[in-house]
Every structure is written in C-alpha cells, then in structure tokens.
Design an enzyme around this catalytic site. Structure first.
Site, PDB file in Angstrom:
ATOM      1  N   PRO A   1      19.051 -62.398  24.506  1.00 25.28           N
ATOM      2  CA  PRO A   1      20.304 -62.068  25.198  1.00 25.28           C
ATOM      3  C   PRO A   1      20.546 -62.978  26.401  1.00 25.28           C
ATOM      4  O   PRO A   1      19.669 -63.137  27.244  1.00 25.28           O
ATOM      5  CB  PRO A   1      20.095 -60.618  25.647  1.00 25.28           C
ATOM      6  CG  PRO A   1      18.963 -60.104  24.824  1.00 25.28           C
ATOM      7  CD  PRO A   1      18.109 -61.290  24.494  1.00 25.28           C
ATOM      8  N   GLU A   2      21.719 -63.590  26.439  1.00 29.21           N
ATOM      9  CA  GLU A   2      22.141 -64.419  27.575  1.00 29.21           C
ATOM     10  C   GLU A   2      23.388 -63.766  28.181  1.00 29.21           C
ATOM     11  O   GLU A   2      23.718 -62.638  27.826  1.00 29.21           O
ATOM     12  CB  GLU A   2      22.415 -65.848  27.098  1.00 29.21           C
ATOM     13  CG  GLU A   2      21.204 -66.495  26.423  1.00 29.21           C
ATOM     14  CD  GLU A   2      21.465 -67.924  25.947  1.00 29.21           C
ATOM     15  OE1 GLU A   2      22.364 -68.596  26.477  1.00 29.21           O
ATOM     16  OE2 GLU A   2      20.746 -68.370  25.025  1.00 29.21           O
TER      17      GLU A   2
END
Ligand SMILES: [Zn+2]
Length: 273
Positions: free
Chosen positions: A2-3
C-alpha cells in the site's frame, strides 16, 4: 504494498463507517502489531474511546480519539483494514480486531505480520519527519525543484525516501518516472527545470489516477469492503516482467535494482543519464 493511493482509499472508504463510533473491545491475535505503548495500556486506553476523525499522512492512517490521543496505523507490505459486521469470522490473516459499537468491526489483516499500530499523545513523534504531501496545493514544481537541488542520489531513491516526499513507494515511483521520461538513476540535482515540471506533473497524475481507481491490488491489498483496487491495470512499467514491451515505443522494459528495490523502466523512453 500500500502506497499513498491505497492508504487514501482506505481512509476515504472507512470515514463514513468509523467516525463517531466507539471502540468497545480489542482482540489481538498477534501482539507484535502494537508498537507503542504496552499491549495492556493500548487496550485499556482504546476501549471506550470515540473515533472522532481519520486522516492520512504519507502512508500512515491517523485516527483521532475523543481523549485527544491518536491511533496511528501503518499497513507496511501486506496489511489491509477490513470492515465487517459482527458477528464475523476473523480473516485467516487477521492480526487484530477493533470491535466498534453498532456491530461494526475493523479487522487488521496482515499475512506477513509487518503492519504496526501506535497509540500516541503527539502524532509528530511518528509522522513528524515526513516530507511534503505530493497532492497538496503547496506542493508545486518549485517545491520539487528546491528539494532536488544539489541532491546526488538517484531520482528513484529520492522518490522512495519518505523524508523527501511522503507517500510514494516502488510502484508509483516507477510509474511517475516513466510518465516523465526520466531514467531512474539520474542524480536528483541534474534534472532540468523542464524535467522537474514533467516529474511534478507525472507524480500528481499517477497518484490521482490511482486514487480514482481505488488503489492497486497487485498482491495483498484489499479495500475495506474486501474489494480489490484496479489501478494496476493502468500500470505502464511497474510490476512488469522483464521482456514485456513498452506500451509507448515497443522496446523491452528493463529491470535494474536501485537501493535494493526492483525498478522497471523503458531504456528508450527514459534514456541513460
Ligand atoms: Zn518506451
């Protein structure tokens, strides 16, 4: 992993279901997920608290509590926050469950057990050293130009450095550099004003587009409702196989390693420094 777009999606999708709810209980299947304070203090403080807001800073989720303290969550490599209606079976990889009033519960799913939760008085202890938010209006091409001045590190490494800019990770760094037609090994300080403008535009464009697609589910990322995001279907170079062709010019995409991270680029569209 996840960014910014994935964490922003989680925040946006939890907000209407979580804010205003009280935490009624906590189940920990993996106590190592609580970094600070002790598990006992974490539990005793959180139970009874009302969640008054959720924000995102970089890749961190920040939950404000009625006590004035803050619960911070980092999903790291493989974490997801799943919103369920009680009674619900714990996910096979659930490491923690926050039980909420009105039969809601938030399951912290994390196959690799790398995710972290902190309960803090002052959130700046955790997020205070992050660089600027790339989607805020204050982040202009001039901001980026200033940050890059005299930097000799490869631009790819700078984009991954959370104290340089917050929220960008391996996938969106590769996508932004491809869109800006900049080689990942270019020393940051050597970018021309025109390239800086292109990179600034590319960063914002790839991040907004990924938020619009609710994040990228290349691996273990799920949205709170359990759905996958679709941003990865638009990736041009990230998560390619060596030998895949550049969608712009048809040249085989190459893979190199920059600061231990697999980095994909087109050697023709993104020429050598
Ligand atoms: Zn190309």
């Amino acid at each position: 992993m996840p960014e910014l777009p994935e964490v922003e999606t989680v925040k946006n999708e939890l907000l209407p279901y979580i804010v205003g709810h009280h935490i009624t209980g906590i189940t920990l299947f993996w106590e190592g997920i609580v970094r600070q304070p002790s598990v006992e203090e974490f539990r005793s403080h959180l139970i009874g608290q009302k969640i008054t807001g959720i924000a995102r800073r970089g890749k961190y989720l920040i939950f404000s509590l009625s006590s004035g303290k803050t619960l911070i969550i980092h999903l790291r490599m493989t974490g997801s926050l799943l919103l369920k209606s009680a009674p619900a079976e714990p996910d096979k990889f659930a490491r923690a469950i926050l039980h909420l009033d009105k039969d809601a519960q938030l399951q912290f799913r994390d196959p690799r057990k790398l995710g972290v939760m902190w309960l803090v008085e002052d959130e700046s202890n955790i997020v205070g050293k992050l660089g600027p938010e790339p989607l805020e209006t204050g982040f202009t091409p001039q901001t980026l130009q200033k940050l890059l001045e005299k930097r000799i590190a490869p631009i790819k490494a700078l984009l991954l450095d959370q104290s340089f800019i917050a929220g960008i990770g391996n996938m969106y760094a590769d996508e932004a550099l491809f869109a800006a037609r900049i080689h990942p090994l270019r020393p940051g300080g050597t970018l021309s004003p025109d390239e800086v403008k292109r990179l600034h535009n590319a960063i914002q464009q790839v991040l907004w587009s990924a938020i619009g697609n609710k994040g990228a589910s290349t691996n273990t990322y799920f949205r709170p409702g359990g759905e996958k995001g679709t941003a990865h279907f638009e990736f041009k170079v990230a998560h390619r196989l060596s030998g895949d062709l550049c969608p712009v010019c048809g040249t085989p995409i190459e893979r190199i390693v920059v600061r231990n991270r697999g980095t994909y680029f087109c050697p023709k569209c993104q020429p050598e420094p």
